[in-house]
Design a protein around this motif. Structure first.
Motif, PDB file in Angstrom:
ATOM      1  N   THR A   1       0.836  -1.202   0.000  1.00  0.00           N
ATOM      2  CA  THR A   1       0.000   0.000   0.000  1.00  0.00           C
ATOM      3  C   THR A   1       0.867   1.247   0.000  1.00  0.00           C
ATOM      4  O   THR A   1       0.611   2.211  -0.733  1.00  0.00           O
ATOM      5  CB  THR A   1      -0.929   0.014   1.227  1.00  0.00           C
ATOM      6  N   GLY A   2       1.905   1.215   0.814  1.00  0.00           N
ATOM      7  CA  GLY A   2       2.830   2.340   0.861  1.00  0.00           C
ATOM      8  C   GLY A   2       3.561   2.518  -0.455  1.00  0.00           C
ATOM      9  O   GLY A   2       3.839   3.644  -0.881  1.00  0.00           O
ATOM     10  N   ALA A   3       3.862   1.400  -1.112  1.00  0.00           N
ATOM     11  CA  ALA A   3       4.554   1.455  -2.404  1.00  0.00           C
ATOM     12  C   ALA A   3       3.668   2.124  -3.450  1.00  0.00           C
ATOM     13  O   ALA A   3       4.140   2.941  -4.256  1.00  0.00           O
ATOM     14  CB  ALA A   3       4.936   0.051  -2.848  1.00  0.00           C
ATOM     15  N   VAL A   4       2.382   1.791  -3.442  1.00  0.00           N
ATOM     16  CA  VAL A   4       1.445   2.398  -4.393  1.00  0.00           C
ATOM     17  C   VAL A   4       1.346   3.904  -4.144  1.00  0.00           C
ATOM     18  O   VAL A   4       1.410   4.706  -5.076  1.00  0.00           O
ATOM     19  CB  VAL A   4       0.047   1.750  -4.285  1.00  0.00           C
ATOM     20  N   THR A   5       1.185   4.280  -2.874  1.00  0.00           N
ATOM     21  CA  THR A   5       1.074   5.698  -2.519  1.00  0.00           C
ATOM     22  C   THR A   5       2.298   6.482  -2.966  1.00  0.00           C
ATOM     23  O   THR A   5       2.189   7.564  -3.551  1.00  0.00           O
ATOM     24  CB  THR A   5       0.893   5.853  -0.994  1.00  0.00           C
ATOM     25  N   MET A   6       3.477   5.916  -2.704  1.00  0.00           N
ATOM     26  CA  MET A   6       4.713   6.589  -3.068  1.00  0.00           C
ATOM     27  C   MET A   6       4.879   6.673  -4.584  1.00  0.00           C
ATOM     28  O   MET A   6       5.332   7.685  -5.121  1.00  0.00           O
ATOM     29  CB  MET A   6       5.904   5.851  -2.452  1.00  0.00           C
ATOM     30  N   ALA A   7       4.492   5.613  -5.279  1.00  0.00           N
ATOM     31  CA  ALA A   7       4.624   5.578  -6.738  1.00  0.00           C
ATOM     32  C   ALA A   7       3.721   6.613  -7.401  1.00  0.00           C
ATOM     33  O   ALA A   7       4.110   7.247  -8.380  1.00  0.00           O
ATOM     34  CB  ALA A   7       4.303   4.186  -7.258  1.00  0.00           C
TER      35      ALA A   7
ATOM     36  N   VAL B   1       5.402   7.567 -10.839  1.00  0.00           N
ATOM     37  CA  VAL B   1       5.791   6.286 -11.430  1.00  0.00           C
ATOM     38  C   VAL B   1       4.593   5.650 -12.125  1.00  0.00           C
ATOM     39  O   VAL B   1       4.699   5.104 -13.226  1.00  0.00           O
ATOM     40  CB  VAL B   1       6.338   5.323 -10.352  1.00  0.00           C
ATOM     41  N   ILE B   2       3.423   5.717 -11.454  1.00  0.00           N
ATOM     42  CA  ILE B   2       2.187   5.232 -12.038  1.00  0.00           C
ATOM     43  C   ILE B   2       1.126   6.310 -11.900  1.00  0.00           C
ATOM     44  O   ILE B   2       1.245   7.216 -11.066  1.00  0.00           O
ATOM     45  CB  ILE B   2       1.691   3.919 -11.365  1.00  0.00           C
ATOM     46  N   HIS B   3       0.093   6.221 -12.720  1.00  0.00           N
ATOM     47  CA  HIS B   3      -1.004   7.182 -12.673  1.00  0.00           C
ATOM     48  C   HIS B   3      -2.324   6.425 -12.663  1.00  0.00           C
ATOM     49  O   HIS B   3      -2.494   5.472 -13.421  1.00  0.00           O
ATOM     50  CB  HIS B   3      -0.963   8.115 -13.882  1.00  0.00           C
ATOM     51  N   LEU B   4      -3.229   6.851 -11.795  1.00  0.00           N
ATOM     52  CA  LEU B   4      -4.538   6.206 -11.714  1.00  0.00           C
ATOM     53  C   LEU B   4      -5.598   7.074 -12.380  1.00  0.00           C
ATOM     54  O   LEU B   4      -5.446   8.282 -12.447  1.00  0.00           O
ATOM     55  CB  LEU B   4      -4.912   5.954 -10.249  1.00  0.00           C
TER      56      LEU B   4
END
Length: 208
Positions: A194-200, A205-208
């Motif tokens: 979850t932290g990795a997604v938030t940081m990315a 790094v990624i876009h939602l």
């Protein structure tokens, strides 16, 4: 001798942003907005039609990304001068934009004078990278970047999918998914997925 004003193209999908930029720029004696576009494809067409001196390009556009717009414009006219104007402070977004050929990167939350200075500098042929933007990139220069596959995995992780679902979606084994997630967490310095997604997302790094 009278100097012609800097001719500016604004490409942004938000009408209020375009109107605000036009109002600010058109108040300056040495520059004017000569065209606007609300999408990447229209922006490219407006560039072809008007051949502006400086183009302002948002990274988030409804059809094609700002990065693609930059690449396509420079593919047609390598001497084109482009400034990204974005709300993203992510070092990855900034690096991608500059690597694509943008000569400047201005955050939408910066003082108005920062944008005006950037337009003048880029028109003159100089780079326009404010200290805040340069610092964001410099802070991650030594980071080990995620691989394309790791970015794919993280993008699916961001949807809330479990390891088994990720494996099926990407056509890889569940053990491989676990290996990638472990690597992603380590590279991003996160505590969990979850932290990795938030940081990315924060870094672009990624876009939602």
């Amino acid at each position: 001798m009278t100097t012609s004003p800097i001719r500016v193209l604004c490409i942004d999908d938000h009408a209020l942003v375009r109107e605000g930029l036009a109002a600010l720029i058109n108040r300056q004696a040495d520059m004017q907005v000569i065209a606007e576009a609300s999408s990447g494809s229209d922006g490219i067409e407006q560039f072809r039609l008007h051949q502006p001196d400086v183009s302002l390009v948002d990274l988030r556009l409804p059809d094609v990304s700002g990065i693609e717009v930059i690449a396509r414009i420079l593919g047609e006219k390598p001497a084109a001068r482009i400034i990204v104007i974005s709300s993203s402070e992510g070092d990855v977004d900034i690096h991608r934009a500059l690597s694509a050929g943008a000569m400047g990167y201005v955050l939408k939350g910066m003082p108005r004078e920062a944008l005006l200075q950037a337009i003048r500098r880029v028109h003159h042929g100089d780079k326009a990278i404010p200290p805040e933007v340069a610092a964001a990139v410099a802070g991650h220069l030594t980071d080990d970047p995620l691989t394309p596959r790791e970015i794919e995995v993280l993008t699916v992780v961001a949807t809330g999918a479990r390891n088994k679902e990720i494996a099926v979606t990407l056509g890889i084994s569940e053990d491989t998914v676990k290996m990638h997630i472990k690597s992603i967490i380590s590279k991003l310095g996160a505590e969990d997925r979850t932290g990795a997604v938030t940081m990315a997302i924060k870094r672009g790094v990624i876009h939602l």
